[in-house]
Scaffold this motif. Sequence first.
Motif, PDB file in Angstrom:
ATOM      1  N   LEU A 177      71.065  54.980 -85.236  1.00  0.00           N
ATOM      2  CA  LEU A 177      70.280  56.199 -85.482  1.00  0.00           C
ATOM      3  C   LEU A 177      69.238  56.388 -84.379  1.00  0.00           C
ATOM      4  N   ILE A 178      68.667  55.284 -83.902  1.00  0.00           N
ATOM      5  CA  ILE A 178      67.669  55.388 -82.827  1.00  0.00           C
ATOM      6  C   ILE A 178      68.341  55.944 -81.570  1.00  0.00           C
ATOM      7  N   ASP A 179      69.551  55.481 -81.286  1.00  0.00           N
ATOM      8  CA  ASP A 179      70.283  56.014 -80.122  1.00  0.00           C
ATOM      9  C   ASP A 179      70.512  57.517 -80.279  1.00  0.00           C
ATOM     10  N   THR A 180      70.941  57.913 -81.475  1.00  0.00           N
ATOM     11  CA  THR A 180      71.221  59.339 -81.715  1.00  0.00           C
ATOM     12  C   THR A 180      69.950  60.167 -81.512  1.00  0.00           C
ATOM     13  N   MET A 181      68.831  59.651 -82.020  1.00  0.00           N
ATOM     14  CA  MET A 181      67.577  60.401 -81.869  1.00  0.00           C
ATOM     15  C   MET A 181      67.149  60.440 -80.400  1.00  0.00           C
ATOM     16  N   LEU A 182      67.465  59.363 -79.680  1.00  0.00           N
ATOM     17  CA  LEU A 182      67.152  59.341 -78.241  1.00  0.00           C
ATOM     18  C   LEU A 182      68.022  60.363 -77.490  1.00  0.00           C
ATOM     19  N   ASP A 183      69.295  60.453 -77.875  1.00  0.00           N
ATOM     20  CA  ASP A 183      70.180  61.453 -77.257  1.00  0.00           C
ATOM     21  C   ASP A 183      69.657  62.867 -77.528  1.00  0.00           C
ATOM     22  N   LEU A 197      59.752  59.677 -78.850  1.00  0.00           N
ATOM     23  CA  LEU A 197      60.718  59.051 -79.762  1.00  0.00           C
ATOM     24  C   LEU A 197      59.986  58.452 -80.966  1.00  0.00           C
ATOM     25  N   PHE A 198      58.878  57.782 -80.698  1.00  0.00           N
ATOM     26  CA  PHE A 198      58.114  57.203 -81.810  1.00  0.00           C
ATOM     27  C   PHE A 198      57.744  58.300 -82.817  1.00  0.00           C
ATOM     28  N   LEU A 199      57.242  59.429 -82.300  1.00  0.00           N
ATOM     29  CA  LEU A 199      56.773  60.481 -83.205  1.00  0.00           C
ATOM     30  C   LEU A 199      57.934  61.122 -83.980  1.00  0.00           C
ATOM     31  N   ARG A 200      59.125  61.098 -83.403  1.00  0.00           N
ATOM     32  CA  ARG A 200      60.286  61.625 -84.138  1.00  0.00           C
ATOM     33  C   ARG A 200      60.725  60.667 -85.243  1.00  0.00           C
ATOM     34  N   VAL A 201      60.747  59.376 -84.906  1.00  0.00           N
ATOM     35  CA  VAL A 201      61.223  58.401 -85.896  1.00  0.00           C
ATOM     36  C   VAL A 201      60.185  58.224 -87.003  1.00  0.00           C
ATOM     37  N   PHE A 202      58.918  58.100 -86.603  1.00  0.00           N
ATOM     38  CA  PHE A 202      57.846  57.848 -87.566  1.00  0.00           C
ATOM     39  C   PHE A 202      57.276  59.189 -88.037  1.00  0.00           C
ATOM     40  N   SER A 203      58.136  59.942 -88.692  1.00  0.00           N
ATOM     41  CA  SER A 203      57.753  61.244 -89.238  1.00  0.00           C
ATOM     42  C   SER A 203      58.490  61.403 -90.568  1.00  0.00           C
ATOM     43  N   ARG A 204      58.092  62.402 -91.309  1.00  0.00           N
ATOM     44  CA  ARG A 204      58.739  62.649 -92.606  1.00  0.00           C
ATOM     45  C   ARG A 204      60.256  62.819 -92.423  1.00  0.00           C
ATOM     46  N   ALA A 205      60.635  63.694 -91.454  1.00  0.00           N
ATOM     47  CA  ALA A 205      62.072  63.945 -91.238  1.00  0.00           C
ATOM     48  C   ALA A 205      62.763  62.677 -90.722  1.00  0.00           C
ATOM     49  N   GLY A 206      62.075  61.934 -89.850  1.00  0.00           N
ATOM     50  CA  GLY A 206      62.665  60.723 -89.283  1.00  0.00           C
ATOM     51  C   GLY A 206      62.911  59.678 -90.362  1.00  0.00           C
ATOM     52  N   LEU A 207      61.920  59.489 -91.232  1.00  0.00           N
ATOM     53  CA  LEU A 207      62.084  58.462 -92.278  1.00  0.00           C
ATOM     54  C   LEU A 207      63.141  58.867 -93.297  1.00  0.00           C
TER      55      LEU A 207
END
Length: 625
Positions: A194-200, A45-55
């Motif tokens: 948004l964090i919930d959505t990315m977790l889903d 999850l960290f790597l998804r959020v803290f990425s170009r697409a995530g930001l």
Amino acid sequence: MRLLLITPPMTQLNTPYPATAYLTGFLRKHAPEVEVAQADAAIELFLRVFSRAGLERVRGQLRAGTSESVDHFLANADAYVATIDAVVRFLQGRDPGLALRICARDLLPEGPRFAATEQGPGQDEDDPLAWAFGHLGTTDRAKHLASLYIDDLADVIKGGIAPEFELARYAERLAASAPTFDAMQGALEGPPTLIDTMLDELAADLHERHRPDLVGLTVPFPGNAYSAFRIARAIKRLAPATRVALGGGYVNTELRELSDPRVFDYVDFVTLDDGEAPVLALLAHLGDPGKPLLRTFVREAGAVRLVTSDLHDIPFIEVGTPTYAGLPLDRYVSLLEMLNPMNRLWSDGRWNKLTIAHGCYWKQCTFCDITLDYISRYDRAPADLLVDRIEQIVAETGQTGFHFVDEAAPPAALEKLAERLIARNVVITWWGNIRFEKAFTPELTKLLARSGCVAVSGGLEAASDRLLSLMKKGVTVEQVARVTRAFTEAGIMVHAYLMYGFPTETAQETIDALERVRQLFAEGCVQSAFWHRFTATAHSPIGQQPDLFGIKLRKPPAITFAKNDVAFDDPTGTDHDFFAEGLRRAVYNYMHGVGLDADPRSFFARRYKVPKTTVPADLIRRALG
Ligand code: SF4
């Protein structure tokens, strides 16, 4: 049967939490017919959020004016998006050359967290970080700056996207000592962040990748519980036939009185205490429902029932070797936030985690959960078997750093282990928790250092002999001084866990404790420390016999979900909240070598309220002889 073991977000980012590694290693040995896979959803999850697409997704949801961090991010969003992937690669140790660019201070946007870089204790006005890194410590300096950049981004997410988000925990409030499941269910079924959505999305990808029949979610802390339920919910929606089991430290401690059937809308089984035997029983039960479960909550006819049997736990000697196979070991992120060499061990570097023994050999401290299995059942393995496990893990991971995650590693076991490591020429670096007891002589600490020990942590707690005795800690302040000095002289760094607000503790005792801690820092006995606020817990002697400790428990709420902290009144009447910030500030300064000559009262906002210390100025020096 396909079993997928998952660590839900968030946990530390530098190294995997070891529960799934332990269970995977155990099941490969004891149930080879089961296809076991493991995933660390926290780092994923960290790597998804803290990425170009995530930001970019973060940017799309932020509104200006929400917080200073958010406004700074929006003003510099292009720069953050352009640099995030490079920074994460650098913090993963995969792009060391970037250090020089980061240190030049014109690559990364610098948000509110960077204010701390202007306040170092050094003398160099042009380079306030020079005291910490000098002129050659480029990699560490860059790691520190990159960590502040990540902290700024975490503040942005917390301030503008998901108020419950932190780098090491998510939505902890919904789980920690939560008497009912109401708030948890409300968050699970309410509008997702948004964090919930990315977790889903992550849960769906994990399901697609592994197609498990059974998912095991380990919940070590309250800060993992919401994500665990969220992952369970997402997987159940995709594949209702998939069975989901919940276990781990939080469950073992807080869900022992679980009775809310709504929990089982998300999971099918909740297992208590060590996971090995209950999971083995569960796997057998799923193959043949006539086979018994062990310490497992289920929902039957709409009610929660704890099902158990006379199956035995697995002796420590037979649990096997943890395996990290399947975890992305080269993707973990090392952070260097605090400029203290001992403190960095918790967030920097990849540490293989291993226990020397099961439980605590002391099991007496009155504030500790000594009635629970993870403390009370002490079980050891021979030193040579531990060295075999160490060698196996080094061969698998290629990494020789070990964090021994015992509650308190026994001195005799450490001595034997050190002797065998040296005799077998096994070169590792290790650190772990101990009690500061007198068995740690200068000879033993030197032996431990030769075997690779670089740091230890232990409880000095309230730093008062009266309170240490009430705690049944089995140490005195003077003994701690001698033991910690022996470690330091052997080249081993020392972290002290401190506690304030213990039952009957007075303001005088708190300021005197701080003075003793000051002297321990000044005499070079400890290098790092942290004050924890005392809490009475349901499974400790204090929570169970409060009268013996002079406190009165408040009437508890009706509990159907989590139970741990118990509210109490202390007739002594000390305003412990008043001391919190000054204690924190004092130790933060001591850890950076600042304020060691100052009157401890100077760290408190209203000095007049704080009594003068009664501790002789040379107490620790005299104890050291
Ligand atoms: S506080 Fe530490 S030393 Fe004391 S009983 Fe608990 S685990 Fe053991």
